[in-house]
Design a protein around this motif. Structure first.
Motif, short mmCIF file in Angstrom:
data_model
loop_
_atom_site.label_atom_id
_atom_site.label_comp_id
_atom_site.label_asym_id
_atom_site.label_seq_id
_atom_site.Cartn_x
_atom_site.Cartn_y
_atom_site.Cartn_z
N LEU A 123 30.20 35.35 43.44
CA LEU A 123 29.67 36.27 42.44
C LEU A 123 30.64 37.41 42.19
N GLU A 124 31.17 37.97 43.26
CA GLU A 124 32.13 39.06 43.13
C GLU A 124 33.37 38.61 42.38
N LYS A 125 33.87 37.45 42.76
CA LYS A 125 35.11 36.93 42.16
C LYS A 125 34.96 36.72 40.65
N TYR A 126 33.91 35.99 40.26
CA TYR A 126 33.79 35.60 38.84
C TYR A 126 33.38 36.78 37.97
N ILE A 127 32.55 37.68 38.48
CA ILE A 127 32.14 38.83 37.66
C ILE A 127 33.32 39.78 37.45
N LEU A 128 34.02 40.11 38.52
CA LEU A 128 35.15 41.04 38.39
C LEU A 128 36.30 40.40 37.62
N GLU A 129 36.42 39.10 37.75
CA GLU A 129 37.46 38.38 36.99
C GLU A 129 37.24 38.56 35.49
N LYS A 130 35.98 38.45 35.06
CA LYS A 130 35.67 38.62 33.65
C LYS A 130 35.85 40.07 33.22
N ILE B 32 32.16 38.16 27.40
CA ILE B 32 31.10 39.13 27.71
C ILE B 32 29.76 38.41 27.83
N GLU B 33 29.52 37.39 26.98
CA GLU B 33 28.30 36.60 27.09
C GLU B 33 28.19 35.97 28.47
N LEU B 34 29.31 35.43 28.98
CA LEU B 34 29.30 34.81 30.30
C LEU B 34 29.07 35.85 31.38
N LEU B 35 29.65 37.03 31.21
CA LEU B 35 29.44 38.12 32.17
C LEU B 35 27.96 38.51 32.22
N ARG C 101 37.85 42.37 34.46
CA ARG C 101 39.26 42.79 34.44
C ARG C 101 40.08 42.05 33.39
N SER C 102 39.52 40.98 32.84
CA SER C 102 40.27 40.23 31.82
C SER C 102 40.02 40.74 30.42
N MET C 103 39.10 41.70 30.25
CA MET C 103 38.73 42.17 28.92
C MET C 103 39.02 43.65 28.76
N TRP D 60 33.10 49.75 33.60
CA TRP D 60 33.76 49.05 32.48
C TRP D 60 33.00 49.28 31.17
N ILE D 61 31.66 49.25 31.22
CA ILE D 61 30.87 49.48 30.01
C ILE D 61 31.04 50.92 29.53
N LYS D 62 31.11 51.88 30.48
CA LYS D 62 31.28 53.28 30.09
C LYS D 62 32.60 53.50 29.37
N GLU D 63 33.61 52.70 29.74
CA GLU D 63 34.90 52.80 29.05
C GLU D 63 34.75 52.49 27.57
N TRP D 64 33.84 51.57 27.23
CA TRP D 64 33.60 51.24 25.83
C TRP D 64 33.02 52.44 25.08
N ASN D 65 32.14 53.12 25.75
CA ASN D 65 31.41 54.20 25.08
C ASN D 65 32.12 55.54 25.16
#
Length: 1073
Positions: free
Chosen positions: A888-895, A910-913, A897-899, A976-981
């Motif tokens: 869970l940690e690997k795949y969530i953080l992978e997504k 983002i849908e997959l995340l 950090r890739s965006m 990461w979401i806060k960076e968007w806003n």
């Protein structure tokens, strides 16, 4: 015994039991209410004893007589009318008062109780309504002397139907019919009950009884229809049709037939048995005169002749039809098929599919000799030329399309002349090129030409268009058709350079703006001239995005469509294109708003919902998704409840073909792939929404019967044949089905994709998806129970039966693994390799959620089972638990950090995340909550037994580490979401608009748009268009796109925050001594 004062004749004498005091009385059919008033109340009439058979007949008649003399359910109608008036005006409180008063005077009246139940049900009190209805039913059963009229029973039926207890209504009618077997009204009510239950065999039996009782033709046809339904929609064999044929043949011999629908049913039964000669004999006999419309009779005759193999006679019949109906394209195809002795059009089921009609007309290569083939096509050509000469109506297209079809048949047999076909297409363009249907008309004819010949055709069409001196609207239509042919049919889009395609976009947009004055006087709801130009421009811009991956083209496409909708808000084509574009860009909240603006209702939900539902299912917009699912399922359930009413109405009105049609349509909807998906996704959404509170989650699971119902659905899904009722023609080219999106993959260089997806492949893949989803509620329930039972102290205190839970969970895991394509042991090996990235060919983005869900449930099973329970390398944690946390940690953080946090970044990752957080992480959180709740019991239990958490070191480490790991993961996601806003709105807006301000690439259409707006004037465009555009700005579109995407991310952030708070509270629980 004294006779009554008005003596009846023998035919008028009937005997009726008066239920109040068990007396027998004489009643006369021809007595007026005034005369009958002398005998009121009926219980005071004199007594006469007659035979039991005569008594039963009289009892049956009494039910009808009661209403005739002002009685409703044995109660004077004047006392009942205020109740119905209050119900009709929805004044249910007043209705209840009237019913209560009525019951005080008639406490043992089933009809009064039925009325009370009906009022209670309308007031939203189903439990009370059911209780009162059961009391009324019990009274009917317990006291044979009570009146059992159809009014009482039908009132009870309404209540039972609305409470989903049709079996109780049926039981009431069955009981009544057993008491009064010769009462026609009661038998019709019973037949209606069987119609509602779709009990075709019982329908047939009841209809036969009614036919024997009164000998009416309609009841025989009810029985015949019921037999047909057994064959077409039930499990009946075709030999049952022989029984139906025999019943009709016997009736025809003695009584003939008197209705056109009866004749059509008779012929359809013969046709189903391939008895075409018998059907033709009946049609040409006296019964054929029942069909009053000659063309309909000829169509039926021609079809029967063709199916019987008499192609010459069939061709003559279809020729007659064409002479009177020259624009009947289907009839021409039948005519040509008969000339060439090709019966495939009647054998191909795809041709008759009303939802997905074929794009091309299939035909078999003729078995005729060359001379016969040429001769018969010459005959067809001569006849078509005669039709063209005799046709004065310039709107009739069939005779001119027929010329093209004849040339196409020649090509299919290797005898075609490309030049003739090209010339015919050019002639058709000159005559009908201004119509919107031109491109779809000639599409299949252009398809047989070679690439070089297509280029030659394009040159001739352009030359013809350039010399046209037609009216402005017609000239505009010709130009649009030319653009369509060039871009969609001839593949020009992928042979041209990017600059050429950009130029085409500019030309089409300028043409749209130039012709706007033609629409200035039209009503806002009328279609504007040249509307297709903007959707065509959008399609090219999306193609350019696919080719270059420059997001600016997508933004420009969105602006173009928003511009069109600013002028006219009613263009559904623009809205659907926008819906998909906003979804692709991540502004799903805006896409949802555009979908709502389509105002999709009733059956359109079944055919249009696919445009938005798949995107919403993987989004954090749970409120909007819940409304979509609720509205759709409500419509479907209401339709299933009401379709039986329509079916019985068709029976009553003797429209027997509609009976078959309604039942088949209901079956099609019940097997709808979208309906099954919605049924399965609704409980999963509820589980997602409540996953942060295990008590609420358990309440949801209890309401779902612990997932058993959906487990039964998963067992049935394999044997079901799914139907796909989506209107795929409404979808844009880049996503021909909800499972496919070409923009997510590399550029393939294909300009036009087939609209007929492989239904068999979709059926198989979707069945697997639905089956996996339907296992989830039960797997979640068992995982929570398994985790709780894994604490030894908890088992001792509560007496949990671990072996049953463990065994069932293992069996379901084996099924889940099979759906992933592996055995349980093989799937476990795949899980073991997840943290190291092993088996990358097995686990991909498309199935990652399924594999992680499997890992969650595998971990829960391992906790309570004694099979292969391994610890990690330090011996502190169960091995699978460690793998799950790490994965869970690997795949969530992978997504994450890739965006990059950019407004125009791709949305698919983002849908997959979102799915990773709302599904496997949420289910894992439930397992942790269950373990922690069992480890940390209430204070009273602590004093007696201590803390199980302290006595289970491996599990304690697992829980502690999981809470820490998942907390860090969610913190990173929220950062990461806060960076968007964090970026200012103006900066976000500029980052979108700057994509359109380059000297090359996207932005050329926008430049023309801004030029047009700045130079427009009121007099030229009209007040409505001018004022609509005056307040419109491309910057507003960019702002809408930005805020829409941020809104979705904020919803996701709220979900993450809720889960983070849960983990923090668990962290505090763990830290407590």
């Amino acid at each position: 015994m004294k006779p009554l004062p008005y003596g009846p004749s023998k035919q008028e004498l009937m005997v009726v039991r008066v239920f109040e005091d068990h007396r027998i009385a004489l009643i006369f059919q021809n007595y007026s209410p005034k005369k009958m008033s002398r005998f009121s109340p009926f219980s005071h009439l004199c007594v006469l004893c007659v035979s039991e058979e005569a008594e039963n007949n009289a009892l049956s008649l009494w039910i009808g007589m009661a209403s005739k003399f002002g009685l409703a359910g044995g109660i004077p109608e004047r006392k009942v009318r205020p109740i119905w008036d209050a119900i009709d005006s929805r004044q249910f409180k007043n209705a209840l008062k009237h019913v209560t008063t009525l019951l005080s005077k008639h406490p043992n009246s089933p009809y009064a109780l039925a009325l009370k139940a009906l009022v209670l049900e309308r007031m939203g009190k189903p439990d009370e309504a059911l209780s009162v209805s059961l009391n009324a039913k019990q009274l009917l059963y317990a006291n044979d002397s009570l009146l059992m009229d159809d009014l009482t029973l039908s009132s009870l039926q309404i209540v039972f139907q609305r409470l989903d207890h049709l079996d109780l209504a049926t039981a009431c009618y069955e009981h009544a019919c057993s008491k009064f077997p010769n009462n026609l009204e009661l038998m019709m009510g019973l037949f209606n009950c069987y119609v509602r239950e779709y009990s075709f065999v019982k329908q047939q039996q009841t209809a036969i009884k009614m036919y024997k009782l009164v000998g009416e033709e309609r009841f025989l046809l009810w029985a015949v229809c019921s037999i047909q339904l057994q064959v077409l929609c039930g499990n009946g064999e075709d030999k049952l049709l022989f029984l139906a044929e025999g019943l009709l043949k016997k009736h025809v011999a003695s009584h003939s037939l008197h209705e056109p629908e009866a004749l059509m049913i008779y012929i359809s039964i013969l046709e189903r048995q391939s008895k075409f000669g018998d059907a033709l004999e009946i049609l040409s006999g006296k019964l054929g005169s029942l069909l009053m419309i000659e063309v309909d009779k000829l169509r039926l005759q021609g079809r029967l002749l063709a199916q019987a193999g008499d192609y010459t006679a069939a061709a003559d019949v279809f020729q007659k039809i064409l002479e009177s109906c020259p624009d009947d394209w289907e009839c021409f195809l039948h005519y040509l098929g008969c000339l060439l002795e090709d019966g495939s059009i009647w054998c191909d089921e795809a041709v008759n599919d009303p939802v997905h009609p074929p794009k091309f007309v299939n035909c078999k290569v003729s078995h005729l000799t060359d001379e016969e083939f040429d001769s018969r096509l010459s005959t067809a050509s001569a006849f078509i030329q005669k039709l063209q000469a005799d046709t004065s109506n310039n709107l009739i297209r069939c005779p001119y399309l027929a010329t093209l079809e004849i040339e196409r048949r020649k090509h299919l047999c290797g005898k075609g002349d490309d030049d003739h076909l090209i010339d015919d297409i050019v002639k058709y363009f000159c005559r009908f090129g201004h119509l919107a249907c031109f491109t779809s008309d000639v599409e299949m004819f252009v398809d047989v030409l070679t690439t070089d010949k297509k280029t030659e055709l394009l040159e001739k069409l352009m030359k013809t268009s350039g010399t046209s001196s037609a009216a402005p609207t017609k000239k505009l239509g010709l130009s649009i058709s030319l653009f369509k042919i060039k871009q969609l049919l001839l593949g020009d889009m992928f042979k041209s350079s990017t600059s050429d395609l950009e130029l085409s976009c500019v030309q089409m947009f300028e043409m749209y703006c130039k012709n706007l004055p033609l629409s200035k006087d039209l009503d806002p709801q009328e279609g504007m001239h040249g509307e297709e130009l903007l959707s065509m421009t959008c399609n090219i811009l999306v193609q350019l995005f696919w080719r270059t991956k420059n997001v600016g083209y997508l933004v420009e496409a969105i602006i173009v469509l928003e511009f069109g909708l600013a002028i006219r808000r009613y263009v559904s084509q623009y809205k659907i294109l926008l819906l998909h574009l906003y979804s692709h860009c991540g502004a799903l909240s805006v896409a949802h708003e555009w979908y709502k603006s389509l105002d999709v209702k009733n059956i359109l939900m079944e055919s249009i919902l696919h445009n938005i539902l798949p995107q919403m299912l993987v989004s954090p917009l749970w409120t909007g998704l819940n409304n979509l699912l609720k509205d759709y399922l409500k419509f479907m359930d209401d339709h299933f409840r009401e379709s039986a009413d329509l079916t019985f109405l068709a029976y009553r009105h003797r429209n027997y073909s509609k009976v078959i049609e309604f039942v088949q349509f209901k079956d099609r909807l019940q097997h709808s792939s979208q309906y099954l998906v919605a049924r399965v996704e609704t409980p999963i959404l509820q589980l997602k929404q409540n996953a942060d509170n295990i008590e609420e989650e358990e309440g949801i699971l209890q309401g779902l019967k612990c997932g058993i119902h959906f487990l039964e659905l998963s067992n049935e899904i394999g044997s079901k044949s799914l139907t796909f009722n989506e209107d795929l023609q409404t979808r844009p080219w880049w996503t021909p089905t909800s499972e496919k999106n070409y923009l997510l993959g590399p550029f393939e260089g294909i300009s036009y994709y087939p609209r007929e997806p492989l239904t068999e492949d979709r059926d198989t893949s979707l069945k697997r998806v639905i089956e996996k989803k339907s296992l989830l509620p039960r797997l979640i329930y068992l995982s929570v129970q398994s985790a709780s039972a894994s604490i030894k102290e908890h088992v001792e205190v509560n007496g949990s039966v671990t072996p049953d839970i463990t065994l069932e969970l293992k069996l379901l895991l084996e099924r889940y693994a099979q759906l992933l394509g592996f055995s349980l042991s093989e799937a476990t090996e795949v899980v073991m390799g997840l943290p190291n990235g092993e088996r990358s060919s097995v686990v991909s983005d498309s199935n990652l959620i399924d594999w992680l869900n499997f890992t969650v449930f595998l971990n829960a099973w391992r906790l309570s089972s004694h099979e292969l329970v391994q610890s990690d390398v330090n011996g502190c944690r169960p091995r699978i638990w460690d793998i799950l946390d790490t994965s869970l940690e690997k795949y969530i953080l992978e997504k994450v950090r890739s965006m990059e946090p950019q407004v125009c970044s791709p949305w698919s990752n983002i849908e997959l995340l979102i799915q990773l957080v709302t599904e496997p992480l949420a289910w894992h959180g439930l397992v942790i909550q269950s373990c922690l709740r069992s480890c940390l019991p209430s204070s009273k239990k602590k004093k007696k037994s201590g803390s199980a958490y302290q006595s289970s070191s491996n599990l304690a480490h697992a829980i502690t580490d999981s809470v820490r790991h998942l907390s860090h993961v969610l913190e990173d996601v929220m950062k990461w979401i806060k960076e968007w806003n964090r970026r200012p709105e103006d900066e976000n807006l500029e980052s979108i608009l700057i994509l359109l301000r380059n000297n090359e690439g996207p932005g050329q259409v926008l430049h023309n748009l801004e030029t047009f707006i700045s130079s427009m004037n009121d007099a030229e465009l009209g007040d409505r268009i001018f004022h609509s555009l005056k307040s419109w700005s491309p910057a507003d579109v960019a702002r809408k796109m930005m805020t829409g995407k941020l809104k979705v991310l904020m919803e996701f952030s709220a979900i993450c925050e809720s889960k983070f708070k849960l983990l923090q509270s668990m962290k505090q629980q763990v830290a407590q001594p």
